[in-house]
Write a protein that holds these residues in place. Structure first.
Motif, PDB file in Angstrom:
ATOM      1  N   ASP A 110      -4.070   6.422   2.630  1.00  0.00           N
ATOM      2  CA  ASP A 110      -3.627   5.060   2.350  1.00  0.00           C
ATOM      3  C   ASP A 110      -3.849   4.521   1.036  1.00  0.00           C
ATOM      4  OD1 ASP A 110      -3.669   1.993   2.123  1.00  0.00           O
ATOM      5  OD2 ASP A 110      -4.413   1.935   4.223  1.00  0.00           O
ATOM      6  N   ASN A 169      -2.627   2.063  -1.940  1.00  0.00           N
ATOM      7  CA  ASN A 169      -1.816   0.793  -2.550  1.00  0.00           C
ATOM      8  C   ASN A 169      -1.741   0.837  -4.050  1.00  0.00           C
ATOM      9  OD1 ASN A 169      -0.890  -1.843  -3.062  1.00  0.00           O
ATOM     10  ND2 ASN A 169      -2.895  -2.855  -2.629  1.00  0.00           N
ATOM     11  N   ASN A 178      -6.640  -6.967  -0.897  1.00  0.00           N
ATOM     12  CA  ASN A 178      -5.197  -7.344  -0.409  1.00  0.00           C
ATOM     13  C   ASN A 178      -5.237  -7.646   1.128  1.00  0.00           C
ATOM     14  OD1 ASN A 178      -3.483  -6.539  -2.816  1.00  0.00           O
ATOM     15  ND2 ASN A 178      -4.849  -4.731  -2.728  1.00  0.00           N
ATOM     16  N   ASN A 220     -12.750  -6.368   4.238  1.00  0.00           N
ATOM     17  CA  ASN A 220     -12.333  -5.318   3.361  1.00  0.00           C
ATOM     18  C   ASN A 220     -13.747  -4.700   2.734  1.00  0.00           C
ATOM     19  OD1 ASN A 220     -11.806  -4.947   0.049  1.00  0.00           O
ATOM     20  ND2 ASN A 220     -10.277  -3.865   1.538  1.00  0.00           N
ATOM     21  N   THR A 234       3.358   0.685  -1.777  1.00  0.00           N
ATOM     22  CA  THR A 234       2.273   1.222  -1.306  1.00  0.00           C
ATOM     23  C   THR A 234       2.803   2.521  -0.699  1.00  0.00           C
ATOM     24  OG1 THR A 234       2.902   0.160   0.868  1.00  0.00           O
ATOM     25  CG2 THR A 234       1.268  -0.986  -0.383  1.00  0.00           C
ATOM     26  N   HIS A 253       6.069  -3.817  -2.993  1.00  0.00           N
ATOM     27  CA  HIS A 253       5.612  -5.267  -2.654  1.00  0.00           C
ATOM     28  C   HIS A 253       6.744  -6.259  -2.892  1.00  0.00           C
ATOM     29  CE1 HIS A 253       1.318  -4.544  -2.194  1.00  0.00           C
ATOM     30  NE2 HIS A 253       1.436  -3.500  -2.948  1.00  0.00           N
ATOM     31  N   VAL A 294       0.655  -5.029   1.612  1.00  0.00           N
ATOM     32  CA  VAL A 294      -0.227  -4.876   2.489  1.00  0.00           C
ATOM     33  C   VAL A 294      -0.318  -5.573   3.739  1.00  0.00           C
ATOM     34  CG1 VAL A 294      -2.759  -4.815   2.668  1.00  0.00           C
ATOM     35  CG2 VAL A 294      -1.818  -3.945   0.463  1.00  0.00           C
ATOM     36  N   THR A 300       2.912  -4.299   5.596  1.00  0.00           N
ATOM     37  CA  THR A 300       2.905  -3.214   6.464  1.00  0.00           C
ATOM     38  C   THR A 300       1.903  -3.255   7.582  1.00  0.00           C
ATOM     39  OG1 THR A 300       0.967  -2.358   4.846  1.00  0.00           O
ATOM     40  CG2 THR A 300       3.121  -1.495   4.504  1.00  0.00           C
ATOM     41  N   THR A 301       1.279  -4.526   7.746  1.00  0.00           N
ATOM     42  CA  THR A 301       0.501  -4.525   9.230  1.00  0.00           C
ATOM     43  C   THR A 301       0.986  -5.495   9.931  1.00  0.00           C
ATOM     44  OG1 THR A 301      -1.514  -4.467   7.811  1.00  0.00           O
ATOM     45  CG2 THR A 301      -1.899  -5.279   9.993  1.00  0.00           C
TER      46      THR A 301
END
Length: 402
Positions: free
Chosen positions: A169, A171, A182, A188, A306, A332, A344, A347-348
């Motif tokens: 992963d 970023n 992020n 986090n 990312t 981004h 970030v 992508t989720t």
């Protein structure tokens, strides 16, 4: 008709409802709820401006089962997409069981008073969801989520057996802040400061937090230092794909982030146990979260890309040992232009939408609690290409040499 309730008005929730609104044939009814309704209203306004679609908003404290269940009933939600805090997974699952709604989340349960995120709390709901004829889909983000789908897609189409798996992963974005996270700062930092664990030869191997690091040259980003960490998809992948002998998770961090985090740890600001301040209890990490930049505010200033993917080595379908690297690159600025959020969150939030689409359309179905790698990867992979997260696969000379 399906009615989807999304709980959580951070960056991920914002991306998810924007992308749902862009697919009204799948999501004809969307409600966004949070503890602070004004945040939902602001997102709804953005959705209306960008897509022309009106979504409903509501206020709910997802710490409380009865309040969450009451909201589910009031809107007649058939599916609940939990994009709130991991602490609230179990209360929202309970609310779904009491109302007959299907459930989806992007991160596994974590108790507030212990930095320990494991699936056993949610897996314990298997019998109750099965008996209720309901589906709970766990971890439909990127990692966990897409990384598991990547793995099962490789296993289905390219390997007779996977022996080692590395999840990477990266970023490569720059938000211009001295120190910021992020995604939710509390979650986090709890992840980053936890003991690192990876799976090897049938057992867990533990190392001190951030003590193992390697260099890797990420396409479209460049060389970055990545650190060995624990991440929840290791637990589910080793359970559902027990053939894999070693599973590791790596995440990149810049020197400035590590320096700031080290200082914060040294002065006690990452503690999750309460301290007394002016006669009342406060949790240092929660206070730190309150003074750090809100992750959803970073989209406008974040630039870069990312790169997240998996490297699998094993016995190929041709009978030869091979190593394949399957990954996505996300920009981004492109993510911000489309949804008003940085990559970030994008992508989720996009995989959360796709997972919900799999359930709403009946493409993925079943009674009980499921992880992503238990489902057919092909339709999910197709939707990644169609909805902003295109992937690519290439063969490497061999596995990582570390």
């Amino acid at each position: 008709m399906s009615k989807v309730l999304v709980i959580g008005a951070g960056g991920v929730g914002s991306v998810a409802v924007h992308k749902m609104a862009m697919n009204p044939d799948i999501f004809p009814s969307i409600t966004l709820a949070s503890r602070r309704k004004f945040k939902c209203d602001a997102i709804a306004e953005s959705v209306k401006e960008r897509t022309g679609v009106t979504i409903e908003t509501a206020e709910v404290d997802a710490d409380h089962i009865d309040a969450t269940a009451a909201l589910i009933r009031s809107i007649g939600a058939t599916h609940v997409v939990n994009l709130a805090l991991p602490y609230q997974d179990l209360t929202i699952m309970e609310a779904c069981l009491s109302t007959g709604a299907h459930y989806l989340d992007t991160a596994n349960y974590e108790p507030r008073d212990e930095a320990k995120f494991e699936y056993h709390w949610q897996w314990a709901y298997q019998g109750r969801f099965k008996d209720a004829g309901l589906m709970a889909l766990l971890g439909s983000g990127f990692d966990p989520g897409v990384t598991s789908v990547f793995t099962t897609w490789l296993r289905k189409h390219h390997f007779d057996r996977i022996d080692t798996l590395d999840i990477l992963d990266c970023n490569g974005g720059d938000h211009g802040q001295h120190f910021a996270t992020n995604f939710n700062p509390e979650i986090n930092i709890r992840e980053v400061t936890a003991v690192a664990r990876h799976w090897e030869n049938g057992d867990w191997v533990e190392t001190p937090p951030m003590s193992v690091k390697q260099q890797f040259d990420f396409e479209a980003v460049g060389p970055k230092t990545m650190y060995l960490m624990y991440h929840e998809e290791i637990e589910s992948l080793k359970t559902h794909l027990p053939e894999i002998q070693r599973i590791r998770f790596w995440m990149t961090f810049g020197e400035a982030y590590i320096t700031h985090l080290t200082v914060l740890q040294n002065v006690g600001m990452t503690r999750i146990d309460p301290v007394i301040y002016e006669g009342r209890e406060i949790v240092p990490l929660q206070f730190l979260k309150a003074v750090l930049p809100e992750p959803s505010s970073l989209g406008e200033t974040t630039k870069g890309k990312t790169n997240i993917g998996v490297i699998a080595t094993g016995l190929g379908r041709d009978g030869k040992e091979k190593t394949l690297y399957l990954y996505n690159i996300c920009d981004h600025e492109d993510a911000y232009a489309e949804t008003g959020n940085q990559a970030v969150s994008y992508t989720t939030g996009v995989p959360a939408m796709i997972g919900a689409a799999m359930m709403v359309t009946g493409t993925w179905s079943g009674d009980g609690v499921f992880n992503m790698e238990q489902m057919d990867p092909d339709p999910f992979m197709d939707m990644l290409n169609q909805h902003g997260l295109p992937w690519q696969v290439k063969e490497l000379d061999g596995p990582l040499d570390f």
